[in-house]
Structures are given as structure tokens and as C-alpha cells.
Design a protein around this motif. Structure first.
Motif, PDB file in Angstrom:
ATOM      1  N   GLY A  58      56.683  18.262  20.004  1.00 36.74           N
ATOM      2  CA  GLY A  58      57.554  17.661  20.999  1.00 36.74           C
ATOM      3  C   GLY A  58      57.107  18.020  22.404  1.00 36.74           C
ATOM      4  O   GLY A  58      56.412  19.014  22.639  1.00 36.74           O
ATOM      5  N   ILE A  59      57.506  17.199  23.359  1.00 38.70           N
ATOM      6  CA  ILE A  59      57.151  17.425  24.759  1.00 38.70           C
ATOM      7  C   ILE A  59      57.937  18.617  25.291  1.00 38.70           C
ATOM      8  O   ILE A  59      59.163  18.688  25.155  1.00 38.70           O
ATOM      9  N   VAL A  60      57.223  19.534  25.905  1.00 39.12           N
ATOM     10  CA  VAL A  60      57.844  20.683  26.562  1.00 39.12           C
ATOM     11  C   VAL A  60      57.731  20.434  28.064  1.00 39.12           C
ATOM     12  O   VAL A  60      56.641  20.458  28.624  1.00 39.12           O
ATOM     13  N   ASP A  61      58.853  20.158  28.699  1.00 38.08           N
ATOM     14  CA  ASP A  61      58.876  19.811  30.124  1.00 38.08           C
ATOM     15  C   ASP A  61      59.046  21.094  30.925  1.00 38.08           C
ATOM     16  O   ASP A  61      60.116  21.703  30.930  1.00 38.08           O
ATOM     17  N   GLY A  62      57.997  21.490  31.623  1.00 37.57           N
ATOM     18  CA  GLY A  62      58.002  22.775  32.301  1.00 37.57           C
ATOM     19  C   GLY A  62      58.618  22.780  33.675  1.00 37.57           C
ATOM     20  O   GLY A  62      58.627  23.832  34.340  1.00 37.57           O
ATOM     21  N   HIS A  63      59.167  21.639  34.114  1.00 34.90           N
ATOM     22  CA  HIS A  63      59.793  21.615  35.439  1.00 34.90           C
ATOM     23  C   HIS A  63      60.684  20.385  35.531  1.00 34.90           C
ATOM     24  O   HIS A  63      60.219  19.272  35.792  1.00 34.90           O
ATOM     25  N   ALA A  64      61.966  20.577  35.287  1.00 32.41           N
ATOM     26  CA  ALA A  64      62.928  19.474  35.322  1.00 32.41           C
ATOM     27  C   ALA A  64      64.267  20.013  35.813  1.00 32.41           C
ATOM     28  O   ALA A  64      64.472  21.224  35.928  1.00 32.41           O
ATOM     29  N   HIS A  65      65.177  19.087  36.097  1.00 31.66           N
ATOM     30  CA  HIS A  65      66.511  19.439  36.587  1.00 31.66           C
ATOM     31  C   HIS A  65      67.544  18.587  35.835  1.00 31.66           C
ATOM     32  O   HIS A  65      68.154  17.676  36.401  1.00 31.66           O
ATOM     33  N   PRO A  66      67.752  18.856  34.548  1.00 30.73           N
ATOM     34  CA  PRO A  66      68.584  17.967  33.727  1.00 30.73           C
ATOM     35  C   PRO A  66      70.039  17.879  34.172  1.00 30.73           C
ATOM     36  O   PRO A  66      70.643  16.808  34.087  1.00 30.73           O
ATOM     37  N   VAL A  67      70.631  18.997  34.613  1.00 28.13           N
ATOM     38  CA  VAL A  67      72.022  18.930  35.060  1.00 28.13           C
ATOM     39  C   VAL A  67      72.112  18.080  36.321  1.00 28.13           C
ATOM     40  O   VAL A  67      73.028  17.262  36.472  1.00 28.13           O
ATOM     41  N   ALA A  68      71.166  18.259  37.220  1.00 25.06           N
ATOM     42  CA  ALA A  68      71.135  17.414  38.412  1.00 25.06           C
ATOM     43  C   ALA A  68      70.935  15.955  38.042  1.00 25.06           C
ATOM     44  O   ALA A  68      71.514  15.057  38.674  1.00 25.06           O
ATOM     45  N   ALA A  69      70.133  15.697  37.008  1.00 21.89           N
ATOM     46  CA  ALA A  69      69.924  14.321  36.556  1.00 21.89           C
ATOM     47  C   ALA A  69      71.228  13.713  36.069  1.00 21.89           C
ATOM     48  O   ALA A  69      71.543  12.550  36.365  1.00 21.89           O
ATOM     49  N   GLY A  70      71.989  14.497  35.315  1.00 20.45           N
ATOM     50  CA  GLY A  70      73.278  14.001  34.852  1.00 20.45           C
ATOM     51  C   GLY A  70      74.242  13.784  35.998  1.00 20.45           C
ATOM     52  O   GLY A  70      74.871  12.724  36.115  1.00 20.45           O
TER      53      GLY A  70
END
Length: 584
Positions: A58-70
């Protein structure tokens, strides 16, 4: 068991296999030929026909902001679009008329996904007068996609108390006109003067929106990620999602340190320790990383990234402006020594070559002070690295976390950048191949929602430096990387960055069955076709978190398609992550 596949194990020199067997414990039992894997199958084994699609980690995303995305989905969105002023005003009038987005006289209109370099015609600068022309007295704030710029109207300036005599806050800039009056453009930490006044979305709505965002990530094959700038508010969201069984991915969170915690590293360490202890019982949440901002962003009009040589004026003439560091190099070195000693990893935002050097110098100080501790300190973004610093990554054991979907010709890399750094530096943008050639570990990240999440186009762009809907390739002859390198960068490389390579990132016996089944063979199809890859199945620990054949999977897929629909050509732009500091 998944058979009739093209199994990309992610192990160097391992070749491609035909099938993978997953045990009841959620771990990989073996990979090999279809015939060899049959011996693992029992009467109750679920057998999946891959139809010659790729199976891979699976893709391991080393720099994201999922709560901000939501959370961003709870605001009206300008959808990353380049806009003329009349079209922008038309959209804002529509938002003002919608009761879902507040009301007069004082309800804030907070708008997401504003493109800070996308005002048309080119060269149009944001000014509060353009927002003041709207038929409202409501305060308005447009949140820049990059997190480093906000644009507000005069009413917002008044409520924030920003006048011609207001000093720039540390690490921030209030853009001013020739008379010294604020124009309404707020850069870096100056955004906080307005952001602190904004009403919070209800916590329950943020949780629901984040759950939907994570479902969309699972539908693109993301099985783990680093939240690259987290505070207690973000962790509360993850804790609630875990409590209610809605946290499909493994999460590592980089806890953001504020300026005073960098200047006084013992205070920063105390906060890190206390925060980790508070959330220690949240399953699937890893808290071993601290986030530090070294500089800002390079593109005009911000130009807050720290450069070794001055910016140009847009016409080829040098200026006396080299951007700005958001910290003192000596303070960062002291912080790096302390956190390295205590086993913390540092995730440093550095875009300009001067900022990259400061980060490397800090990590070198930690290495000299304590020797090699394998904390895998990271520098993220790396838009510009001086050639003499490229070799230092491997020598110091520093991970190069890059967002290579930005490595294409578009308004951000050409119109907003080339005239301000010149062709010599421009040829060195996003030096992925140079870093790899000199032994650096590459790790991949999306910076979502700074950009829309588009995992497979992101991987494709790392290979051809062009991607979908760009204006052409960006120096592929110098810095493009191979297909295998791009796939490993976003799996095994990032798993190592997250210090999770003992558990995930490759399909080898004993590793967790964090894997994806794709609709095509991404190891063989023409590179442009990688952008259109569809995920059929995503497993985390052997458990399906996305299955396109189920009703829930079809719904997630539909939301993903809507969220990642390509904008008109040239409208998806390079954004460098940021965001306001945590609230005190």
C-alpha cells in the motif's frame, strides 16, 4: 490469496511474482508462482483473481494533512482554480448568498482552496479592494492552498486590528502598499492575526468529514501516512475515529513545535512528551516525530522561502531579498541535538536552498553530539538544494521527503518562479535523481489537501516530470527517476521514513499485509497510463478497508472521483504545506 497477478514486492532485485498469500494473522505468508501459492489455500480461503493487475505494498504517504483535508470540505471552495477577478467575485457572491456559509452582518465567510498565484491576468495582485467591492459588510478570508498566504477584506483587517502601524509578527509579514497601509495579503505567521478570530467547525462535523477523507485515501491505495503538522486538535480527531472504528490507515503524526518551543527546546520537549503520554492509548497512532518550519514558500508573490542567493525582480535583475528563515539556525541545532538524544525524529519543512542547508547543519550537529541513533530525521519539500549539499543527505542519514507531483511545468513553476530565480536555479528544481544518485533515501508524500490527493498521477510525475494536464515536462533529463524508484519511494522509502519498515512497505513474509490490488500492471503500462490507475482492493493488516465491489466501496470511489477530478489544464498547482500554529 491473490493470484493471476503481477506482484511487485518492493524488494530490490526480487523480480515480479504471480501471487501473494495472506495469513489469518494479517501478515504476508509468501509470494511466488500461482502453483506454489496454492498449497497455502484451505477450504475457507478467499481467492481473488487479479486479472494481471499489480499487487504491491500500500501507498505510504509521508507528508499529508488528512484532518485539514476533511475540515476544508466544510468551507466553500475555490477548487484550486486560476480565476479572473470578475469570476472570483461572482463565485464569492454565490457563497455570500448561501445561508450554509454564514450570514450578515458579522458572520465570517471562510473560503478554502484559493490559488495565491492564480489571479488572472498574470501579475494581478490580491488587494482588499477587490474583496471590498462585494455587496457585503461581512469579514472575508480566502485561505491559500499553500497554507502560507491568506487574503482578507477591509472588514477582516478592522476586526483583527491590523493598521498601518501594526508591526509584522515574528515569522510573518503584513503586505503593505506604497503608503504603508495593509493590502489584505497576510503571509506566514501574520495569518494568525486573522485566523485566531475564525469560528471553529463543530468537532463532530470535523470527525465525519475526516472519516470521509480517509475513505477516499483508502480508495486510492493509501494504507499509512504521516500527518505532517499535528496538534492536540488533530489528535483528538484521530482518537475519536479510532474509538469508533473509522481509522482505516496507520497514522504517524508530526507534532508541530511553535517558535518559542524551538527557542527553548526543553519546553518543546516537555510538550512533546506530555502530548505523547496523553494519546498513548490510541490504537494505530504513532507519536515519535516533531515538526519544524525552517522557511516558507518560493513562488511570487510570497517569496518567503530562504535562499542562499537573492531573488530576482522578475526581469532578471538581482534584489536584496533572500526570503526568511522562520527560526534561528543555532536554535535549531540545539533543538536537533536535544530531540535526537531523546529519540525523537524531526520532520523539517525546507523549500529554499538556504533553509535546506540550515536543516542539514542542525542534523549534523546532532550526529556530532550523539553519534548515529537511526532517528531518520527528514527534510520535506526540497524544492531547491544547493549542489554541494546533495551529498550530505546520505552521509548524515537524512531522509529526502519529496512531493514530486509538483515537478511539472505550470504557472507555479514557470510564471510564479522562473523569473524570480532565473534559469540556472530553475534547472535544479526538485532534484530527485541527484539525491538518489548520491545515495539519499527518497520518500514520497502528497501534501494533501495542499494539492488534491492524486496518488497515481503523483507517482507518474516522479517518472516523467510531466504528469497529467501540465504545460510540459520539468527538466526530465536531469531529475526524473525510474519507475521502480518511484514505486519504492512511495512504499518502502516512506515506510523507512516513518520508522515502520519492519512492519510495512514491502510484500515479504512476516510483514503486515498492507497491500493494494490495481486494475492494471503499473510495472509495464506506458508511463502516462499510470495516472489513470484504479484501485480494486486495499488491505491494512489483511483487513479490507476498501473494496470497489461493495456498496461502501462504490460510494467511496464516487466521492474520490469527484474530489480528484482534474481541473482545467494548468490549474492544479504546486502548493507547499503550512497552516496556522496550534491554538494556545
Amino acid at each position: 490469496m491473490i493470484h493471476n497477478a503481477r506482484v511487485f514486492t518492493g524488494v530490490r532485485g526480487a523480480g515480479v511474482r504471480d501471487a501473494v498469500a495472506v495469513g489469518r494473522d494479517g501478515r504476508v505468508l509468501a509470494t511466488g508462482s500461482d502453483g506454489a501459492m496454492r498449497r497455502y489455500a484451505g477450504r475457507d480461503t478467499e481467492v481473488v483473481d487479479a486479472r494481471r493487475g499489480t499487487v504491491m505494498s500500500g501507498i505510504v504517504d509521508g507528508h499529508a494533512h488528512p484532518v485539514a483535508a476533511g475540515a476544508a470540505t466544510l468551507n466553500p471552495s475555490l477548487e484550486y482554480l486560476e480565476l479572473t477577478v470578475p469570476r472570483l467575485q461572482e463565485l464569492l457572491r454565490g457563497f455570500l448568498a448561501d445561508p450554509a456559509y454564514g450570514s450578515a452582518p458579522d458572520g465570517w465567510l471562510v473560503v478554502s482552496d484559493w490559488d495565491p498565484v492564480g489571479l488572472l491576468p498574470a501579475g494581478t495582485l490580491p488587494h482588499h479592494r477587490l474583496l471590498d467591492a462585494l455587496p457585503t459588510r461581512r469579514p472575508i478570508v480566502l485561505m491559500g492552498t499553500d497554507g502560507h498566504n491568506s487574503w482578507v477584506n477591509r472588514r477582516a483587517l478592522e476586526l483583527a486590528g491590523i493598521t498601518a502601524t501594526t508591526p509584522d509578527p515574528p515569522g510573518g509579514q503584513i503586505e503593505r502598499d506604497a503608503d504603508g497601509a495593509a493590502t489584505g495579503l497576510l503571509k506566514e505567521e501574520a495569518q494568525g492575526l486573522v485566523h485566531r478570530l475564525l469560528p471553529d467547525h463543530p468537532f463532530e462535523k470535523v470527525v465525519e468529514a475526516t472519516a470521509r477523507a480517509l475513505e477516499q485515501a483508502a480508495a486510492q491505495g493509501v494504507t499509512a501516512f504521516m500527518d505532517a503538522s499535528a496538534d492536540e486538535w488533530h489528535l483528538d480527531v484521530y482518537a475519536e475515529l479510532a474509538r469508533t472504528g473509522r481509522l482505516p490507515q496507520r497514522v504517524a503524526a508530526a507534532l508541530r513545535l511553535d517558535a518559542h518551543e524551538i527557542r527553548e527546546p526543553q519546553k518543546g520537549l516537555a510538550w512533546l512528551r506530555a502530548t505523547r503520554k496523553r494519546y498513548a492509548d490510541v490504537p494505530g497512532l504513532d507519536l515519535r516525530t516533531a515538526k519544524v518550519f525552517v522557511d516558507g514558500v518560493m513562488e511570487y508573490p510570497a517569496r518567503t522561502a530562504a535562499l542562499l542567493e537573492p531573488y530576482l525582480d522578475g526581469k532578471g535583475r538581482p534584489t536584496d531579498h533572500r526570503g526568511q528563515l522562520q527560526l534561528d539556525p543555532a536554535d535549531f541545532a540545539r533543538l536537533a541535538v536535544l530531540l535526537d538524544t531523546e529519540g525523537w525524529q524531526i520532520h523539517a519543512h525546507a523549500i529554499g536552498d538556504r533553509a535546506v542547508r540550515v536543516a542539514l547543519d542542525g542534523y549534523e550537529a546532532a550526529l556530532r553530539a550523539g553519534g548515529r541513533r537511526d532517528n531518520r530525521h527528514t527534510i520535506t519539500h526540497l524544492q531547491l538544494v544547493h549542489p554541494t549539499d546533495v551529498r550530505r543527505f546520505a552521509r548524515l542519514g537524512v531522509v529526502a521527503s519529496m512531493q514530486l507531483q509538483w515537478a511539472m511545468r505550470d504557472t507555479w513553476t514557470v510564471d510564479a518562479l522562473l523569473p524570480y530565480i532565473g534559469p540556472r536555479r530553475h534547472r535544479r528544481l526538485f532534484p530527485a535523481r541527484s539525491l538518489e544518485r548520491h545515495g539519499a533515501l527518497l520518500a514520497g508524500g502528497s501534501d494533501w489537501p495542499v494539492d488534491p490527493l492524486g496518488v497515481w498521477n503523483q507517482i507518474r510525475t516522479a517518472i516523467d516530470r510531466e504528469g497529467a494536464d501540465s504545460d510540459g515536462p520539468l527538466h526530465p533529463e536531469r531529475e526524473a527517476i525510474s519507475r521502480t524508484s518511484a514505486l519504492r519511494m512511495h512504499t518502502a522509502g516512506t515506510a523507512r521514513q516513518l520508522r515502520a519498515d519492519h512492519r510495512t512497505g514491502t510484500l515479504t513474509p512476516g510483514r503486515a499485509a498492507d497491500l493494494v490490488l490495481l486494475d492494471r500492471d503499473v510495472t509495464r503500462v506506458p508511463v502516462p497510463e499510470i495516472s489513470g490507475t484504479r484501485v480494486r482492493l486495499t488491505l491494512v493488516g489483511g483487513v479490507p478497508v476498501y473494496d470497489e465491489g461493495t456498496a461502501a466501496g462504490r460510494a467511496a470511489r464516487a466521492r474520490t472521483a469527484a474530489a480528484t477530478a482534474r481541473r482545467p489544464a494548468g490549474t492544479d498547482r504546486h502548493r507547499a504545506c503550512g497552516g496556522p500554529a496550534r491554538k494556545e
